[in-house]
Motif scaffolding. Structure first.
Motif, PDB file in Angstrom:
ATOM      1  N   HIS A  86       0.941  -1.214   0.023  1.00  0.00           N
ATOM      2  CA  HIS A  86      -0.083  -0.343   0.010  1.00  0.00           C
ATOM      3  C   HIS A  86       0.468   0.998   0.824  1.00  0.00           C
ATOM      4  N   GLU A 158      -5.213   1.194   2.836  1.00  0.00           N
ATOM      5  CA  GLU A 158      -5.067  -0.297   3.313  1.00  0.00           C
ATOM      6  C   GLU A 158      -5.414   0.373   4.754  1.00  0.00           C
ATOM      7  N   GLU A 159      -5.005   2.053   4.943  1.00  0.00           N
ATOM      8  CA  GLU A 159      -4.598   1.894   6.419  1.00  0.00           C
ATOM      9  C   GLU A 159      -6.441   2.430   6.861  1.00  0.00           C
ATOM     10  N   GLY A 161      -8.805   0.673   5.660  1.00  0.00           N
ATOM     11  CA  GLY A 161      -9.815  -0.689   5.829  1.00  0.00           C
ATOM     12  C   GLY A 161      -9.941  -0.897   4.060  1.00  0.00           C
ATOM     13  N   ASP A 185       4.742  -6.271   4.655  1.00  0.00           N
ATOM     14  CA  ASP A 185       4.057  -4.828   5.748  1.00  0.00           C
ATOM     15  C   ASP A 185       4.166  -5.196   6.925  1.00  0.00           C
ATOM     16  N   GLY A 187       6.068  -7.314  10.060  1.00  0.00           N
ATOM     17  CA  GLY A 187       8.359  -6.974  11.578  1.00  0.00           C
ATOM     18  C   GLY A 187       9.000  -8.299  10.781  1.00  0.00           C
ATOM     19  N   LEU A 203      -9.925  -7.739  13.333  1.00  0.00           N
ATOM     20  CA  LEU A 203     -10.764  -6.775  13.638  1.00  0.00           C
ATOM     21  C   LEU A 203     -11.401  -6.548  13.831  1.00  0.00           C
ATOM     22  N   SER A 404      -3.219  -6.121  11.724  1.00  0.00           N
ATOM     23  CA  SER A 404      -3.799  -6.371  10.185  1.00  0.00           C
ATOM     24  C   SER A 404      -3.693  -6.505   9.545  1.00  0.00           C
ATOM     25  N   ILE A 405      -3.624  -7.071   8.886  1.00  0.00           N
ATOM     26  CA  ILE A 405      -3.714  -7.462   7.028  1.00  0.00           C
ATOM     27  C   ILE A 405      -5.197  -7.712   6.638  1.00  0.00           C
ATOM     28  N   PRO A 406      -6.399  -6.412   7.091  1.00  0.00           N
ATOM     29  CA  PRO A 406      -7.822  -7.650   6.427  1.00  0.00           C
ATOM     30  C   PRO A 406      -7.943  -8.618   5.261  1.00  0.00           C
ATOM     31  N   ILE A 431       5.763   2.585  14.042  1.00  0.00           N
ATOM     32  CA  ILE A 431       5.350   2.692  12.098  1.00  0.00           C
ATOM     33  C   ILE A 431       3.928   3.561  13.073  1.00  0.00           C
ATOM     34  N   HIS A 432       3.002   4.435  12.697  1.00  0.00           N
ATOM     35  CA  HIS A 432       1.219   5.083  12.786  1.00  0.00           C
ATOM     36  C   HIS A 432       1.966   5.372  14.093  1.00  0.00           C
TER      37      HIS A 432
HETATM   38  N1  BES Z   1       1.110  -2.879   8.334  1.00  0.00           N
HETATM   39  C1  BES Z   1       0.265  -2.755   9.034  1.00  0.00           C
HETATM   40  C2  BES Z   1       0.217  -4.315   9.748  1.00  0.00           C
HETATM   41  C3  BES Z   1       1.288  -4.442  10.780  1.00  0.00           C
HETATM   42  C4  BES Z   1       2.046  -4.102  11.163  1.00  0.00           C
HETATM   43  C5  BES Z   1       0.864  -5.816  10.616  1.00  0.00           C
HETATM   44  C6  BES Z   1       2.665  -4.457  11.689  1.00  0.00           C
HETATM   45  C7  BES Z   1       2.010  -6.600  12.006  1.00  0.00           C
HETATM   46  C8  BES Z   1       3.206  -6.422  11.727  1.00  0.00           C
HETATM   47  C9  BES Z   1      -0.960  -2.039   8.375  1.00  0.00           C
HETATM   48  O1  BES Z   1      -0.178  -1.229   7.852  1.00  0.00           O
HETATM   49  C10 BES Z   1      -2.349  -1.453   9.767  1.00  0.00           C
HETATM   50  O2  BES Z   1      -1.577  -0.248   9.893  1.00  0.00           O
HETATM   51  N2  BES Z   1      -3.170  -2.290   9.790  1.00  0.00           N
HETATM   52  C11 BES Z   1      -3.978  -1.907  10.747  1.00  0.00           C
HETATM   53  C12 BES Z   1      -5.111  -1.857  10.294  1.00  0.00           C
HETATM   54  C13 BES Z   1      -6.120  -1.795   9.087  1.00  0.00           C
HETATM   55  C14 BES Z   1      -7.361  -1.542   9.167  1.00  0.00           C
HETATM   56  C15 BES Z   1      -5.769   0.058   9.332  1.00  0.00           C
HETATM   57  C16 BES Z   1      -3.955  -2.183  12.093  1.00  0.00           C
HETATM   58  O3  BES Z   1      -2.833  -3.493  12.185  1.00  0.00           O
HETATM   59  O4  BES Z   1      -4.186  -1.801  13.249  1.00  0.00           O
END
Ligand code: BES
Ligand code: MN
Ligand code: MN
Length: 463
Positions: A86, A158-159, A161, A185, A187, A203, A404-406, A431-432
């Motif tokens: 993404h 992706e971020e 949903g 995507d 670790g 999720l 999660s990567i739905p 991240i985030h």
């Molecule tokens: N890349 C992440 C998910 C992730 C990060 C999985 C690190 C395993 C290890 C993805 O971009 C993400 O942030 N997913 C969200 C869910 C999405 C529906 C917003 C999450 O996991 O909160």
């Protein structure tokens, strides 16, 4: 030195500069004021695809942000790898906690990344990781021919949903047909210990609104005479965990597939330092479901968390007010066996059930997704394993991630293929969070590992 290593060594400055160009575009999918930037990022990707000489490069429009697609079919009889990633990123707030502009990337050394890390929003999640795939393809295409057919599908939602990607996948099953899906995507355990993610949590995300009186009231005049929605909501939230930190929603654990003792032992033997874990986030003591280790709590056990809570007066000074409303955003991380739509319903029913009759309750559902597990006895896993061994001189350890990567579970459902999660980020990459970064060596080692994967996958596919 091998041809691949050589190419990376002599082109790494340009690789990083090209990634910087992508990182400079604030492609925040959640905020409509950035819609144009999201599109700019999509266009830049398309330009890269064209420059690589890929075929059928297109920006596929959706109801929301576009999907960028390209492919190179060398031979119909060759195996096909579908690469997913993404290009959208999370919002940057709280902006004041960033050391520098999140969209003006720079390299700085850190304790963990002694060679330097790339700081910017999206550096690791997921522009930096997704971009490794483009560079891996460049290496192969410039020096050789592709061992496998490739299809690339990079989305911009992706971020938020992946709702529109879901539709795209359902409507384009033939176009997206593949032998394996490859995603970076997630670790890895540490900079020197490679791992392959074999599970992601699902999720469920909901919002609760509690309404008491029809307007904010004077907390002196009315205090003690009516139910305060914030007091009520706090008590309700508190009751969602019992004294063993188990989630109290009836039926919540009904379908949870428990891991075998053997697999638990294996999971718990993977390198993990609880002191490092605590220290890295400034914590005195960890917490969680009784009877499970931190690794287990983080990956194979469900969790329920309040992500935000608000209501009443939160400005400067003190305003005496008894609020009309209280809100909370609540997420639940799910594990194999749990269905997010069922969990949404259980949660909603339970919240309504436990609310006192002095308030009104409204529950709104946000996006969700199913958990995912991948087997380790596949040629995809074996090919990845060999690639990691070449680059890191260690066999990668299978791990389960808490994030999660739905869309990954949906891929399996619709395209009937498994995903191999070759992630190169570290937990400490933030991240985030403010000051998100991605190690330069993680980036370069990732490119090398992915390049090798294409060759090993072809070899094993033919065996
Ligand atoms: N890349 C992440 C998910 C992730 C990060 C999985 C690190 C395993 C290890 C993805 O971009 C993400 O942030 N997913 C969200 C869910 C999405 C529906 C917003 C999450 O996991 O909160
Ligand atoms: Mn991501
Ligand atoms: Mn993310």
């Amino acid at each position: 030195m091998s041809k691949i290593k050589n190419y990376i060594e002599s082109n790494k400055e340009r690789f990083i500069e090209e990634l910087f160009e992508l990182l400079r575009i604030p492609s925040i999918s959640a905020k409509s004021e950035f819609d144009n930037d999201v599109r700019k990022a999509a266009q830049l990707l398309k330009t890269h695809f064209l420059n690589l000489g890929l075929d059928n490069c297109e920006i596929c429009e959706t109801e929301g942000h576009p999907i960028v697609y390209a492919e190179k079919i060398i031979d119909e009889s060759f195996p096909t790898i579908l690469i997913y990633g993404h290009y959208d990123v999370q919002p940057v707030d709280p902006i004041e906690l960033w050391d520098q502009d999140p969209f003006d990337p720079y390299i700085k050394k850190t304790k963990i990344h002694a060679e330097g890390a790339i700081f910017a929003r999206g550096a690791c999640d997921d522009k930096g990781q997704m971009f490794m795939h483009l560079k891996a393809l460049e290496i192969i295409l410039k020096n050789d021919t592709l061992p496998c057919n490739v299809k690339l599908m990079i989305e911009g939602e992706e971020e938020v949903g992946s709702d529109n990607l879901e539709l795209f996948v359902k409507n384009n099953k033939k176009k997206l047909s593949n032998d394996i899906i490859l995603v970076s995507d997630t670790g890895m355990i540490s900079k020197t210990i490679p791992s392959i993610t074999t599970g992601l949590r699902g999720l469920s995300y909901l919002e609760v609104e509690i309404t008491g009186p029809n307007r904010d009231l004077h907390s002196g005049h009315y205090g003690g005479t009516v139910a305060n929605p914030i007091n009520v909501l706090s008590k309700m939230i508190n009751s969602l965990h019992d004294e063993n930190k188990k989630i109290t929603i009836p039926g919540f654990y009904d379908n949870v597939i428990e891991m075998s003792e053997d697999d638990r032992t294996k999971l718990n033997s993977s390198p993990f330092d609880i002191n490092e874990f605590k220290e890295s986030i400034g914590l005195q003591k960890e917490d969680g479901e009784i009877g499970f280790s931190t690794i287990e709590r983080q990956s194979i056990r469900p969790a329920l968390d309040v992500n935000g809570i608000w209501g009443g007066y939160t400005g400067e000074g003190a305003k005496t007010v008894l609020p009309s409303k209280a809100h909370a955003k609540i997420s639940m991380r799910l594990v194999p066996g749990q269905d997010w739509k069922r969990i949404n319903k259980l949660f909603t029913d339970h919240i309504k059930d436990i609310a006192p009759n002095t308030v009104k309750v409204k529950v709104t559902e946000h996006h969700g997704g199913q958990p995912y597990v991948a087997p380790t006895d596949t040629i995809g896993f074996k090919a990845a394993s060999k690639a990691y061994q070449d680059v890191f001189n260690l066999e990668p350890i299978p791990t389960r991630d808490g994030g999660s990567i739905p869309i990954i579970a949906l891929f399996e459902q619709e395209l009937k293929s498994k995903t191999i999660l070759m992630g190169f980020g570290l937990d400490s990459d933030a991240i985030h969070s403010p000051n998100e970064h991605y190690g330069v060596s993680n980036f370069l080692n990732g490119i090398e590992t992915i390049t090798k994967f294409h060759y090993y996958f072809k070899d094993l596919f033919n065996d």
